[in-house]
Scaffold this motif. Structure first.
Motif, PDB file in Angstrom:
ATOM      1  N   ASP A   1      16.846 -12.158  17.372  1.00  0.00           N
ATOM      2  CA  ASP A   1      16.308 -10.900  16.874  1.00  0.00           C
ATOM      3  C   ASP A   1      16.967 -10.544  15.537  1.00  0.00           C
ATOM      4  O   ASP A   1      18.161 -10.769  15.358  1.00  0.00           O
ATOM      5  CB  ASP A   1      16.590  -9.797  17.894  1.00  0.00           C
ATOM      6  N   GLY A   2      16.151  -9.990  14.633  1.00  0.00           N
ATOM      7  CA  GLY A   2      16.693  -9.613  13.316  1.00  0.00           C
ATOM      8  C   GLY A   2      16.842 -10.811  12.415  1.00  0.00           C
ATOM      9  O   GLY A   2      17.671 -10.821  11.497  1.00  0.00           O
ATOM     10  N   SER A   3      16.000 -11.846  12.640  1.00  0.00           N
ATOM     11  CA  SER A   3      16.234 -13.129  11.971  1.00  0.00           C
ATOM     12  C   SER A   3      16.077 -13.053  10.452  1.00  0.00           C
ATOM     13  O   SER A   3      16.582 -13.922   9.739  1.00  0.00           O
ATOM     14  CB  SER A   3      15.341 -14.224  12.552  1.00  0.00           C
ATOM     15  N   SER A   4      15.436 -11.998   9.951  1.00  0.00           N
ATOM     16  CA  SER A   4      15.337 -11.903   8.481  1.00  0.00           C
ATOM     17  C   SER A   4      16.713 -11.640   7.856  1.00  0.00           C
ATOM     18  O   SER A   4      16.882 -11.770   6.645  1.00  0.00           O
ATOM     19  CB  SER A   4      14.332 -10.829   8.065  1.00  0.00           C
ATOM     20  N   ASN A   5      17.695 -11.290   8.680  1.00  0.00           N
ATOM     21  CA  ASN A   5      19.061 -11.069   8.170  1.00  0.00           C
ATOM     22  C   ASN A   5      19.865 -12.357   7.994  1.00  0.00           C
ATOM     23  O   ASN A   5      20.933 -12.339   7.386  1.00  0.00           O
ATOM     24  CB  ASN A   5      19.836 -10.160   9.136  1.00  0.00           C
TER      25      ASN A   5
ATOM     26  N   LYS B   1       6.802  -1.467  15.561  1.00  0.00           N
ATOM     27  CA  LYS B   1       7.002  -2.897  15.325  1.00  0.00           C
ATOM     28  C   LYS B   1       7.623  -3.600  16.520  1.00  0.00           C
ATOM     29  O   LYS B   1       7.409  -4.797  16.739  1.00  0.00           O
ATOM     30  CB  LYS B   1       7.922  -3.054  14.115  1.00  0.00           C
ATOM     31  N   LEU B   2       8.403  -2.892  17.286  1.00  0.00           N
ATOM     32  CA  LEU B   2       9.237  -3.562  18.297  1.00  0.00           C
ATOM     33  C   LEU B   2       8.449  -3.852  19.572  1.00  0.00           C
ATOM     34  O   LEU B   2       7.493  -3.160  19.922  1.00  0.00           O
ATOM     35  CB  LEU B   2      10.469  -2.703  18.586  1.00  0.00           C
TER      36      LEU B   2
ATOM     37  N   TYR C   1      21.484   1.876   8.605  1.00  0.00           N
ATOM     38  CA  TYR C   1      20.370   1.023   9.038  1.00  0.00           C
ATOM     39  C   TYR C   1      20.558  -0.382   8.506  1.00  0.00           C
ATOM     40  O   TYR C   1      20.572  -0.612   7.298  1.00  0.00           O
ATOM     41  CB  TYR C   1      19.030   1.594   8.540  1.00  0.00           C
TER      42      TYR C   1
ATOM     43  N   GLU D   1      12.309  -6.319  23.553  1.00  0.00           N
ATOM     44  CA  GLU D   1      13.313  -5.531  22.820  1.00  0.00           C
ATOM     45  C   GLU D   1      13.544  -4.158  23.449  1.00  0.00           C
ATOM     46  O   GLU D   1      14.679  -3.795  23.776  1.00  0.00           O
ATOM     47  CB  GLU D   1      12.868  -5.372  21.351  1.00  0.00           C
TER      48      GLU D   1
ATOM     49  N   TYR E   1      12.224   3.563  15.737  1.00  0.00           N
ATOM     50  CA  TYR E   1      11.184   2.780  15.077  1.00  0.00           C
ATOM     51  C   TYR E   1       9.858   3.337  15.572  1.00  0.00           C
ATOM     52  O   TYR E   1       9.265   2.843  16.523  1.00  0.00           O
ATOM     53  CB  TYR E   1      11.286   1.267  15.326  1.00  0.00           C
TER      54      TYR E   1
ATOM     55  N   PHE F   1      18.485   5.608  17.154  1.00  0.00           N
ATOM     56  CA  PHE F   1      17.692   4.615  16.409  1.00  0.00           C
ATOM     57  C   PHE F   1      16.227   4.943  16.643  1.00  0.00           C
ATOM     58  O   PHE F   1      15.815   5.177  17.783  1.00  0.00           O
ATOM     59  CB  PHE F   1      18.011   3.213  16.947  1.00  0.00           C
TER      60      PHE F   1
ATOM     61  N   GLY G   1      18.645  -3.015   9.934  1.00  0.00           N
ATOM     62  CA  GLY G   1      17.359  -3.697  10.025  1.00  0.00           C
ATOM     63  C   GLY G   1      17.436  -4.880  10.972  1.00  0.00           C
ATOM     64  O   GLY G   1      16.652  -5.822  10.909  1.00  0.00           O
ATOM     65  N   SER G   2      18.415  -4.818  11.869  1.00  0.00           N
ATOM     66  CA  SER G   2      18.580  -5.836  12.910  1.00  0.00           C
ATOM     67  C   SER G   2      18.840  -5.029  14.176  1.00  0.00           C
ATOM     68  O   SER G   2      19.877  -4.367  14.297  1.00  0.00           O
ATOM     69  CB  SER G   2      19.787  -6.709  12.550  1.00  0.00           C
ATOM     70  N   LEU G   3      17.867  -5.039  15.090  1.00  0.00           N
ATOM     71  CA  LEU G   3      17.931  -4.104  16.218  1.00  0.00           C
ATOM     72  C   LEU G   3      19.246  -4.196  16.983  1.00  0.00           C
ATOM     73  O   LEU G   3      19.859  -3.181  17.304  1.00  0.00           O
ATOM     74  CB  LEU G   3      16.747  -4.355  17.172  1.00  0.00           C
TER      75      LEU G   3
ATOM     76  N   ASN H   1      14.162   3.085   9.440  1.00  0.00           N
ATOM     77  CA  ASN H   1      13.711   2.558   8.154  1.00  0.00           C
ATOM     78  C   ASN H   1      12.948   3.663   7.412  1.00  0.00           C
ATOM     79  O   ASN H   1      11.766   3.886   7.653  1.00  0.00           O
ATOM     80  CB  ASN H   1      12.830   1.331   8.370  1.00  0.00           C
TER      81      ASN H   1
HETATM   82  P1  FDP Z   1      13.345  -8.894  12.192  1.00  0.00           P
HETATM   83  O1  FDP Z   1      11.979  -8.537  11.674  1.00  0.00           O
HETATM   84  O2  FDP Z   1      14.323  -9.235  11.087  1.00  0.00           O
HETATM   85  O3  FDP Z   1      13.347  -9.938  13.278  1.00  0.00           O
HETATM   86  O4  FDP Z   1      11.830  -6.782  15.681  1.00  0.00           O
HETATM   87  C1  FDP Z   1      12.443  -7.494  14.732  1.00  0.00           C
HETATM   88  C2  FDP Z   1      13.323  -6.706  13.775  1.00  0.00           C
HETATM   89  O5  FDP Z   1      13.960  -7.547  12.880  1.00  0.00           O
HETATM   90  C3  FDP Z   1      14.412  -5.861  14.481  1.00  0.00           C
HETATM   91  O6  FDP Z   1      15.548  -6.601  14.815  1.00  0.00           O
HETATM   92  C4  FDP Z   1      14.694  -4.780  13.465  1.00  0.00           C
HETATM   93  O7  FDP Z   1      15.229  -3.608  14.071  1.00  0.00           O
HETATM   94  C5  FDP Z   1      13.354  -4.538  12.855  1.00  0.00           C
HETATM   95  O8  FDP Z   1      12.583  -5.728  13.054  1.00  0.00           O
HETATM   96  C6  FDP Z   1      13.458  -4.225  11.383  1.00  0.00           C
HETATM   97  O9  FDP Z   1      12.206  -3.911  10.872  1.00  0.00           O
HETATM   98  P2  FDP Z   1      12.003  -3.309   9.398  1.00  0.00           P
HETATM   99  O10 FDP Z   1      12.383  -4.380   8.432  1.00  0.00           O
HETATM  100  O11 FDP Z   1      10.544  -2.982   9.333  1.00  0.00           O
HETATM  101  O12 FDP Z   1      12.856  -2.095   9.267  1.00  0.00           O
END
Ligand code: FDP
Length: 337
Positions: A120-124, A275-276, A245, A281, A265, A263, A247-249, A212
């Protein structure tokens, strides 16, 4: 003089102790939690090497040993699935990474359905930020030769265990089986999770606000009012909070769990359901936060009372310190002034 060794409790001995306190326990859940802990140790080891990918070869390329590199989220998914699949304890496994769930031909021991969000939060990952693995365990409800969708589409209140592992400055595993929340930190020198945070309680009112804010113009007026109140616009009803914030749950949730915070969303005009994901999650985090004295809603309704209809269903989420979560519901239910 003899040196005394420190009194440490590993996750294994802790889970066993817990099992002994519940005479009806068969040990199957204990073993399943071990399996999950093992899977996350493999993921943790891979994450520690993530920054080396440019040296060793990026995803889809071969590294200097001639091995094919895997993307980390794919690798994490494989690790967790492998750790769980061969055990015979799981009748169905659903992963946020996979379109379809995986069912297993069952033996009488396969009494559990498991849902995972492997990374989770792989964009980080690309910016060396904290990420996590989330898991949720249900008792099997189907009786056929294989696990079924009904096993993984249960409301969150039916969870028997849930937890997450945060791969941050240290690696921490936090879980509940419905008897409070405990946290374990991985000691990399011995490869064991050691009890570091026992009986975690979240403060009733938090000091942090995690949301966010770039979505602000697209929120309902109710959510906008609640967030403005958290900014300190109405000190007579709500003390202003500090914004945090990542951006990684997992990382945002963990900070608020330990230090107190809320928190959000929420849904917005582009993404009405937020989104979640409910099953991967929101439900596991809701179980943990409630066990720590906090709350989780979709704004108004308790998360764990929502009945899922689809595996990858999304939900708005408001989660954290109890009075802050209740405050959001009060604002949303009040007639707009
Ligand atoms: P990610 O897209 O990086 O995997 O549900 C995925 C999640 O991260 C959560 O971990 C995080 O809380 C959320 O999305 C962040 O979303 P935003 O970039 O839209 O704030």
């Amino acid at each position: 003089m003899a040196t005394r060794s420190p009194i440490v409790q590993t996750i294994e001995t802790f889970i066993l102790d817990q099992e002994r306190r519940h005479p009806a326990a068969t040990g199957e859940l204990t073993n399943l939690l071990y399996d999950i802990a093992l899977g996350t140790k493999l993921v943790a080891a891979a994450i520690r090497r993530a920054g080396l990918v440019d040296i060793l070869g990026s995803a889809g390329e071969t590294n200097i040993q001639g091995e094919e590199q895997q993307k980390l989220d794919v690798y994490a998914n494989d690790c967790m699935k492998n750790a769980l699949a061969a055990t015979g304890r799981v009748c169905v496994l659903a992963s946020e990474e996979d379109e379809q769930m995986t069912t297993f031909s069952t033996t009488s021991d396969a009494r559990y359905a498991v849902l995972i969000d492997p990374l989770d939060g792989s964009s980080n990952i690309d910016v060396n930020g904290a990420v996590g693995t989330i898991f949720s365990i249900y008792r099997r409800v189907s009786t056929g030769p294989e696990g079924e969708l009904a096993d993984v589409l249960q409301p969150g209140r039916e969870q028997v265990a849930a937890g997450y592992v945060m791969y941050g400055s240290s690696v921490m595993l936090v879980y509940t089986t419905g008897h409070g929340v405990n946290g374990f930190t991985l000691d990399p020198t011995i490869g064991e999770f050691l009890l570091s945070h026992s009986g975690i309680r979240i403060p009733e009112v938090g000091k942090y606000l995690s949301v966010n804010e770039s979505n602000f113009p697209r929120w309902s007026s109710g959510i906008q009012r609640a967030v403005r109140a958290f900014h300190g616009e109405k000190p007579e009803v709500m003390a202003g909070k500090n914004s945090r914030y990542i951006g990684s749950l997992v990382a945002d949730f963990h900070r608020n769990l330990v230090a107190g915070g809320v928190f959000l969303y929420p849904g917005d005009s582009r993404k009405p359901e937020g989104k979640l994901r409910l099953a991967y999650e929101a439900n596991p985090m809701a179980f943990i936060v409630e066990q720590a004295g906090g709350a989780a809603t979709d704004g108004v309704t308790r998360i764990m009372d929502l009945v899922p209809t689809e595996l990858h269903q999304r939900t708005p989420l408001v989660i954290g310190s109890r009075r802050d979560v209740e405050f959001v519901a009060t604002v949303l239910e009040a007639p707009a002034s």
